[in-house]
Design an enzyme around this catalytic site. Sequence first.
Site, short mmCIF file in Angstrom:
data_model
loop_
_atom_site.label_atom_id
_atom_site.label_comp_id
_atom_site.label_asym_id
_atom_site.label_seq_id
_atom_site.Cartn_x
_atom_site.Cartn_y
_atom_site.Cartn_z
N CYS A 112 83.80 42.84 63.62
CA CYS A 112 83.19 42.57 64.92
C CYS A 112 83.01 43.92 65.63
O CYS A 112 83.48 44.95 65.16
CB CYS A 112 84.08 41.65 65.75
SG CYS A 112 85.64 42.43 66.14
N HIS A 146 93.64 44.80 70.07
CA HIS A 146 94.31 43.76 70.87
C HIS A 146 94.80 44.26 72.22
O HIS A 146 95.06 43.49 73.12
CB HIS A 146 95.56 43.24 70.13
CG HIS A 146 95.27 42.66 68.81
ND1 HIS A 146 95.48 43.33 67.63
CD2 HIS A 146 94.77 41.46 68.47
CE1 HIS A 146 95.13 42.55 66.61
NE2 HIS A 146 94.69 41.41 67.09
N CYS A 179 89.80 46.96 72.42
CA CYS A 179 88.41 46.48 72.52
C CYS A 179 88.00 46.44 73.99
O CYS A 179 88.76 45.95 74.83
CB CYS A 179 88.29 45.09 71.91
SG CYS A 179 86.64 44.41 72.11
N GLU A 219 97.36 40.01 71.63
CA GLU A 219 96.42 40.24 72.73
C GLU A 219 96.95 39.61 74.03
O GLU A 219 96.90 40.22 75.10
CB GLU A 219 95.04 39.63 72.40
CG GLU A 219 94.03 39.86 73.50
CD GLU A 219 92.72 39.10 73.27
OE1 GLU A 219 92.20 39.15 72.14
OE2 GLU A 219 92.24 38.47 74.22
N ASN A 273 90.88 33.99 59.56
CA ASN A 273 89.46 33.75 59.90
C ASN A 273 88.61 33.69 58.65
O ASN A 273 87.62 32.96 58.59
CB ASN A 273 88.97 34.76 60.95
CG ASN A 273 88.61 36.11 60.36
OD1 ASN A 273 87.52 36.29 59.85
ND2 ASN A 273 89.54 37.05 60.43
#
Length: 653
Positions: free
Chosen positions: A12, A74, A96, A126, A220
């Site tokens: 991502c 995170h 991020c 996170e 995922n």
Amino acid sequence: MKINLAKYAGFCFGVKRAMDIVIETAEKNNTKIYTLGPLIHNEQVVEYLENKNVFVIDSIECIPDKSNVIIRTHGVPKRYYEILELKECMIIDATCPFVKKIHNIVHKSYNEGKQVIIVGDANHPEVIGINGWCENSAHIISSVEDFGKINIEKPLCMVVQTTFSLKVWNKIKKFVKTSCQTVQIFDTICSATEDRQNEAEKMAASVDTVVVIGGKHSSNTKKLVDICKSHCADTYHIETVSELPNETWSNRNIGVTAGASTPEWIIKEVISKMSEEKVMEVTDEISFAEELEKSLVSLKTGDIVKGVVIGITPTEVYVDLGSKADGIIPIGELTEDPSVSPEDIVKVGDEIDVFVVRVNDVEGTIKLSKKKLDIIAGQKKFETAVETKEILEGKIVEAVNGGVIVISNGTKVFVPARQAASKFVQDLETLVGTTVQFRLIDFNPRRRKIVGSIKSVTDEVVAKALEEFWASAEVGKEYTGTVKSLTNFGAFVDIGGVDGLVHISELSWGRVKHPSDVLKVGDTVKVYILALDKEKNKISLGYKRAEDNPWEIIKTKIALDDVVKVKIVRIVSFGAFAEIIPNVDGLIHISQIANKHIDTVSSVLKVGDEVEAKVTEFDVENKKISLSMRALLEPEKVEESTEEAAEEVSTEE
Ligand code: SF4
């Protein structure tokens, strides 16, 4: 053969950015670098990073002093930064920007006294990191039921873990909106995972075979495999190219996707291997990160952009610029006026123009300035104002050596002390905070010379006021004024720029030893013009009122032959003075005190005695009242000669 590579395959945006930061840092430094927890859950990536001297460390306590530490996507609690600073570590922050944005929201809301709610998994790093930006005081919830346990009396701020289930989040959001008025909801969910899964589902339904690339333990990736399998039975899950089945791939329509922790090079290796048989046809090579980057505004120092105020703290204003990171305007870049708070200048929701001072990709922040643009606009206005001698308005914000600083149109203007007012001002500090009108008398921004004159405007105002005053002044006209000074002979009263004298005799109907018995400097008083000399600019004022004249009042209170109650106020050889009403005394002659001869007044009366007496003479015009106690007594035989002698004594004082 056709190979369809999913647009959202692999890293991502946040992970790709973090990887870039880590690789760049590793290549610049020869020393060991630590990441606080694994950057991503992919064995090949961990191995690759170890080869570049980047090692995973799980506990902050184990980090050696003065080392290089990378904070992963995170994010971490605020306290971690403090610990690392104490250890004198070099922090490379790869949090991020989407997560960093949540930290900012939570920190600001907590400082504003709001109760923070985090929707997410309490054990997810996170969420632990986010909670650390509000001193671990957040309520962490993951269902509508959890929200029911929160006290909603307090103002609330609700954020969501970036990777939380969109379905559950929407359900919670809907419930909160209908059941609570005091909550500010920030939709901080990141659609990267959702987008990847939706795309995989569509792709699986339209191809013959799907290859999902990603770690065997990556949750995922496993989820992607399940989704694809439910639409395409011929789905393979491989970790690297070595696991690609030895099959013939030609004549197939193949879909390729990858988990969030799969690096691009592994995806490329797999595609190359499959296409060895035939020329590869890759339909979509644009990565999510590129797409996202494209959708975001990219900024550089010196840009002037529009943004929307999304948060205000006592020291900073947060601005949404439609870019990866939020813009921050420190208070010093908001205004030149040190006395105002950010709320005095902007409100949440305001759209404002800002100047980009610095873009810090590593920290994910963009430093902005509103002040710079205000100064540019202000100086443009000043260019014309100095020519036209336009009257400008501003606020005195500071007394400095030799003058004061006025902020006008966002720009600092120096006003020398002699130009700060029409009259000399002893203490320039007394002017700070006042709004003033001024003209520019020197404007040379290149030489940082912007000089104004308040006096130039006030002199005009005073002259005009004086002209109007003298034109309308006339005897008897009343004014409200301020006592400016006191002297032995009276009080000077300012009646709108002109000082008039109230003589001591005009201060009161009674005796006044000094004007300070009646007035003090600063008193607001009502006065009227007794006399004026327009040529010499002199004015005599009256203060005592005709209606308070005690000789007028006494006319309404007593009459000749009345019996009045009086108080002895003074004893003299020929009689006693008695107060009938304040400031009006009558004389009781010694012969009128008793019905027989008395040698001295004090043998019968003393000051303070209250007695009854008859008004035997009432002459207001000459301010003379005679009283007699004797007239109220029974007559007594007295020697004639004594009575006559008494009558010869004058009643004059
Ligand atoms: S917030 Fe989104 S973009 Fe950022 S690291 Fe997480 S999944 Fe990736």
